[in-house]
Design an enzyme around this catalytic site. Sequence first.
Site, PDB file in Angstrom:
ATOM      1  N   CYS A   1       0.894  -1.168   0.000  1.00  0.00           N
ATOM      2  CA  CYS A   1       0.000   0.000   0.000  1.00  0.00           C
ATOM      3  C   CYS A   1       0.919   1.201   0.000  1.00  0.00           C
ATOM      4  CB  CYS A   1      -0.904   0.005   1.229  1.00  0.00           C
ATOM      5  SG  CYS A   1      -1.803   1.567   1.431  1.00  0.00           S
TER       6      CYS A   1
ATOM      7  N   CYS B   1      -0.597   4.462   2.234  1.00  0.00           N
ATOM      8  CA  CYS B   1      -0.573   4.400   3.700  1.00  0.00           C
ATOM      9  C   CYS B   1       0.006   3.036   4.043  1.00  0.00           C
ATOM     10  CB  CYS B   1      -1.926   4.697   4.330  1.00  0.00           C
ATOM     11  SG  CYS B   1      -3.398   4.040   3.520  1.00  0.00           S
ATOM     12  N   SER B   2      -0.743   2.171   4.681  1.00  0.00           N
ATOM     13  CA  SER B   2      -0.213   0.835   4.953  1.00  0.00           C
ATOM     14  C   SER B   2      -1.346  -0.175   5.058  1.00  0.00           C
ATOM     15  CB  SER B   2       0.609   0.825   6.250  1.00  0.00           C
ATOM     16  OG  SER B   2       1.704   1.710   6.149  1.00  0.00           O
ATOM     17  N   CYS B   3      -2.297  -0.113   4.118  1.00  0.00           N
ATOM     18  CA  CYS B   3      -3.442  -1.011   4.147  1.00  0.00           C
ATOM     19  C   CYS B   3      -2.966  -2.461   4.095  1.00  0.00           C
ATOM     20  CB  CYS B   3      -4.360  -0.704   2.974  1.00  0.00           C
ATOM     21  SG  CYS B   3      -5.079   0.947   3.092  1.00  0.00           S
TER      22      CYS B   3
END
Lengths: 255, 255, 214, 214
Positions: free
Chosen positions: D108, D111-113
């Site tokens: 991701c 962000c950091s999905c």
Amino acid sequence: MNGIHDMGGMHGFGPIPRETNEPVFHAAWERRMFAIVLAAFGARIFNVDEFRRAIERIPAADYLRSSYYERWMRALSALLQEKNIASAEEIEAALRLTASGGAAGSHEARQAARRPSAEQPASPAGAARPRAKRRIPVRFKIGERVIARNLNVEQHIRLPRYARGRRGVIRHDWGVFILPDKHAHGGDIELCHCYSVEFDGRELWGDEHPAGESVLIDLWEPYLKSATAKRGAASSSGQRRTTKRSVQNKRRVKS
Amino acid sequence: MNGIHDMGGMHGFGPIPRETNEPVFHAAWERRMFAIVLAAFGARIFNVDEFRRAIERIPAADYLRSSYYERWMRALSALLQEKNIASAEEIEAALRLTASGGAAGSHEARQAARRPSAEQPASPAGAARPRAKRRIPVRFKIGERVIARNLNVEQHIRLPRYARGRRGVIRHDWGVFILPDKHAHGGDIELCHCYSVEFDGRELWGDEHPAGESVLIDLWEPYLKSATAKRGAASSSGQRRTTKRSVQNKRRVKS
Amino acid sequence: MSDHGHRDHNEPESGPALRVKAIESLLVEKGVVDAAALDAIVDHYENKVGPRIGARVVARAWVDPKFRRRLLKNAIPAIAELGIPSGPEGEYLTVVENTPEVHNLIVCTLCSCYPWPVLGLPPVWYKSFAYRSRAVSDPRGVLREFGVELDPRVEIRVWDSSAELRYMALPMRPAGTEKLSEDELAALVTRDAMIGTAVVKYPPAAVARAHAQD
Amino acid sequence: MSDHGHRDHNEPESGPALRVKAIESLLVEKGVVDAAALDAIVDHYENKVGPRIGARVVARAWVDPKFRRRLLKNAIPAIAELGIPSGPEGEYLTVVENTPEVHNLIVCTLCSCYPWPVLGLPPVWYKSFAYRSRAVSDPRGVLREFGVELDPRVEIRVWDSSAELRYMALPMRPAGTEKLSEDELAALVTRDAMIGTAVVKYPPAAVARAHAQD
């Protein structure tokens, strides 16, 4: 927003930091930070798009020197103020009180006294909404060639810069989701199809990029235009079709 | 290098900081830093492309929290080490000595004792080289439509990301300059034409961008391809012409 | 924002100050640089070059149409006529003309390239991340921030100084200045007007205010 | 680099620790959040979800071709068969299959999905700027850094989780595992293999080393 969070394709961040036997959280405060934000989602104080926008709004220098949960903390503080849950003064007053030991121990005491009773997993972010049968127009079909639009809005958007203006192919139609753009600013709910679009690595990174690589990006319909349509003219392949596909109102809706 | 230095089109840096009655330098050390770097150019320790590369290599978080001359200081330190002028240990040792007062006062003493004698302006960066008459092939002509190539190299490059893949028009042919790419890495001198290319604002920032804006970017020939040529085929408009234009070997050449 | 230009103002022995002093000592010791040469460089850029030079060029262009033509065609020999030498960051100077139809704005998005021989060293705002990022994508917004509201019909050309070319804007001569001397005209020309973030006003804002209070 | 994930390890009363405690007190006081609910959330994500869940899914897909088909077609009902509930960051899970021809990698960039219900919370490296920036533009370089050298003929598909879809890779079953039980197979499957930055090995590296020392 063309911000530092939009990192795809950047150089210079060094080797990937790997840790053996990594714990889920690295400090007690990270645990609590995580839980508070999930509880705030559950309480519908803000939606996930607003939260992402709040993280993106962290000034770039601060964003880069903060850890992941420090960014959550900054974003949460901003949103609590924005949503009139707590003013900056209240937060600072609470901080002074905590620092002076005013609230010290109380958290640990609570923790010792209470054991989680719920066996059900916490589902604070508002679990999946029931799927509604609704006809929603769909513009692109699987296999169709599209171009990611060159959108450079200052508002929240989930179209990475590295894909803008690049040509790809629709691989999946995931159904209908809330468009994050307005939703991230507390605005209206706009439902539209979200697709998986495949971009060849050479299209994204240039002719000298190695072959045999592609990136699939999930993009909402308004981020795309037809690659076969003539410039400025509505194309036949771009005309809207109404599907019987069930509307999967998949994203968290503010109550 | 797709680094933080490549800022064109980014959002979120807030209002432009303006100062009334701004001095040329804001601290004594800025004066010296500026002069040392110019003297180092004059001494041919590194060229301007290497210096720019060294600035770009500053980790993004540090880049953003450093002031302009702090970035010069970091870049200079890196280059002194790279060029084997001073090791990191030597620099740290000199720092300890200075901090302990070992060299304190000496600079002021020198300054008091010596008055600049030269009436000539210092020209430390190696003033313009004599122009040489040479035939250098030129690929594009004024008014020709070009596309800025989508180059995403990790090395130094002076083609801003916001222009990559975008269509523009050649407005000026500035003559022949040293291509910065290899030169920034201490490599060969490659001479080629540098053009002023005009890009419409809507081409750069999308169809919704206001009309009546354009950006002119100075781009070396290898950064460009013909917009009229068929993909993958050498075009007639893209064929090389040899001009009688005088070669303006305009950039600082390492001696 | 963190792109201030003077964190260490009034902190003479701060981190950078000490480190720069250490590097200077080291390089002088090694014979790489000469302290007297450094003094000369500082003196040149602090005292000898600056926007007054560019202002002289502008004033001359306003009063002498032939000079103006030569300046716009090839700036280096033109400024040499005025005894202005070229130098680092200015060997390849181009002067671009603001007109009622076209407004030029100068920036360097990748670093902070600037025409040193005619304008001196750039101000902090020119080197700021805010200006570098927005000048190319939102020039009208930037101009508004500087108090310049252009007619929407005026075309804006932004010059991103990505190579060795350096740019200076030739601002428009304000109305009512027909009787001013060349020196008086030069005194009206501000640094920002030669970057493109200001227009030249007559009478200057300060004079206008003083008159208003009469 | 500054994108460490744990600046405050072993610094219990550091800035963030105090500030988070203050925010929690404030929100509890205001009745916005409930401390017991926070404890339950922590317990769930620290103790109940994690990559062992995903590993169970992978092992089942390896032993049951029909399940595998259902999983690849629509992951949510398939994992529900194993009693695995969906949940935040996993309502719209898609499982992508690694084959001798195609290797999938999940990232991701914005962000950091990450698919929480099947893999738990992401490791620091997944959230790092280095991974987020390079996974899309240099996946082979990233894989090499993880010790995975793919045949150059293998096509790489990188999934950038820019919307609400979450992805998990179904790694290839290693040779020689025909006689292993489903539980033994699950024990081979690492978190990184389900992100795509590792391949599943048999015997596992540690066992292989132990045997080599026999």
